[in-house]
Write a protein that holds these residues in place. Sequence first.
Motif, short mmCIF file in Angstrom:
data_model
loop_
_atom_site.label_atom_id
_atom_site.label_comp_id
_atom_site.label_asym_id
_atom_site.label_seq_id
_atom_site.Cartn_x
_atom_site.Cartn_y
_atom_site.Cartn_z
N LEU A 35 0.66 -1.16 -0.11
CA LEU A 35 0.01 0.01 0.10
C LEU A 35 0.91 1.39 0.11
CD1 LEU A 35 -2.82 -0.86 2.36
CD2 LEU A 35 -3.13 -0.95 0.13
N LEU A 36 1.93 1.27 0.66
CA LEU A 36 2.55 2.43 0.93
C LEU A 36 4.09 2.37 0.46
CD1 LEU A 36 1.91 3.01 4.72
CD2 LEU A 36 0.62 4.16 2.64
N GLY A 37 4.73 1.41 0.01
CA GLY A 37 6.02 1.39 -0.41
C GLY A 37 6.27 1.58 -1.84
N GLN A 38 5.23 1.87 -2.71
CA GLN A 38 5.49 2.18 -3.97
C GLN A 38 5.59 3.50 -4.39
OE1 GLN A 38 2.25 0.37 -5.85
NE2 GLN A 38 2.20 -1.46 -4.50
N ASP A 39 6.48 3.70 -5.60
CA ASP A 39 6.57 4.84 -6.03
C ASP A 39 5.05 5.41 -6.41
OD1 ASP A 39 9.36 4.74 -5.63
OD2 ASP A 39 9.50 4.01 -7.94
N GLY A 40 5.21 7.16 -6.64
CA GLY A 40 4.15 7.76 -7.21
C GLY A 40 3.38 8.74 -5.80
N SER A 41 2.22 8.99 -6.02
CA SER A 41 1.56 9.75 -5.13
C SER A 41 1.24 9.00 -4.06
CB SER A 41 0.12 10.16 -5.77
OG SER A 41 -0.57 9.30 -5.94
N ALA A 42 0.92 9.75 -2.67
CA ALA A 42 0.58 8.89 -1.54
C ALA A 42 -0.72 8.35 -1.62
CB ALA A 42 0.75 9.87 -0.34
N TRP A 43 -0.94 7.37 -0.67
CA TRP A 43 -2.55 6.80 -0.66
C TRP A 43 -3.11 7.74 0.19
CZ3 TRP A 43 -4.10 2.77 -3.34
CH2 TRP A 43 -3.14 2.00 -3.76
N LEU A 44 -4.34 7.66 0.28
CA LEU A 44 -5.18 8.38 1.16
C LEU A 44 -6.23 7.36 1.98
CD1 LEU A 44 -6.18 11.40 -1.20
CD2 LEU A 44 -4.38 11.28 0.73
N PHE A 45 -6.38 7.55 3.10
CA PHE A 45 -7.39 6.65 3.67
C PHE A 45 -8.40 7.18 4.48
CE2 PHE A 45 -3.10 4.65 3.67
CZ PHE A 45 -3.24 3.29 3.48
N ALA A 46 -9.60 6.53 4.40
CA ALA A 46 -10.72 7.17 4.93
C ALA A 46 -11.50 6.38 5.77
CB ALA A 46 -11.55 8.03 4.17
N SER A 47 -11.96 6.50 7.03
CA SER A 47 -12.98 5.50 7.47
C SER A 47 -14.34 6.02 7.29
CB SER A 47 -12.41 5.18 8.92
OG SER A 47 -13.35 4.44 9.51
N VAL A 48 -15.39 5.03 7.04
CA VAL A 48 -16.59 5.54 6.73
C VAL A 48 -17.42 4.73 7.75
CG1 VAL A 48 -16.28 6.56 4.76
CG2 VAL A 48 -17.21 4.19 4.91
N GLU A 49 -18.70 5.22 8.06
CA GLU A 49 -19.57 4.53 8.93
C GLU A 49 -20.31 3.31 7.88
OE1 GLU A 49 -21.85 3.53 12.30
OE2 GLU A 49 -20.41 5.39 12.00
#
Length: 90
Positions: free
Chosen positions: A29-43
């Motif tokens: 999820l996080l160790g690849q090149d490119g833009s950052a991952w975004l996380f969102a928790s939803v109900e």
Amino acid sequence: MLCEAFSPYGHHRSSADAEQLVRDVVHELLGQDGSAWLFASVEPDFLRSTGYYSGEEPLRPAYFDGSDSDTATFIHRDRVCYLLLTNGSP
């Protein structure tokens, strides 16, 4: 859930196996090149209840039980979006 707490999978992993599994997932999820991952928790209230707690007959498809263990997480980067659904009930 991987080592000690209730596991809906019916078994646990050793601490070493769990650590490696989490490390591998985080790397993907996080160790690849490119833009950052975004996380969102939803109900997690957008899928029908299984009736596990209410005793009501569920309308299919059903997934969540309505317990505190239900989670829904969106993970997004560039043109990729994942939806991780977790039903923590037995």
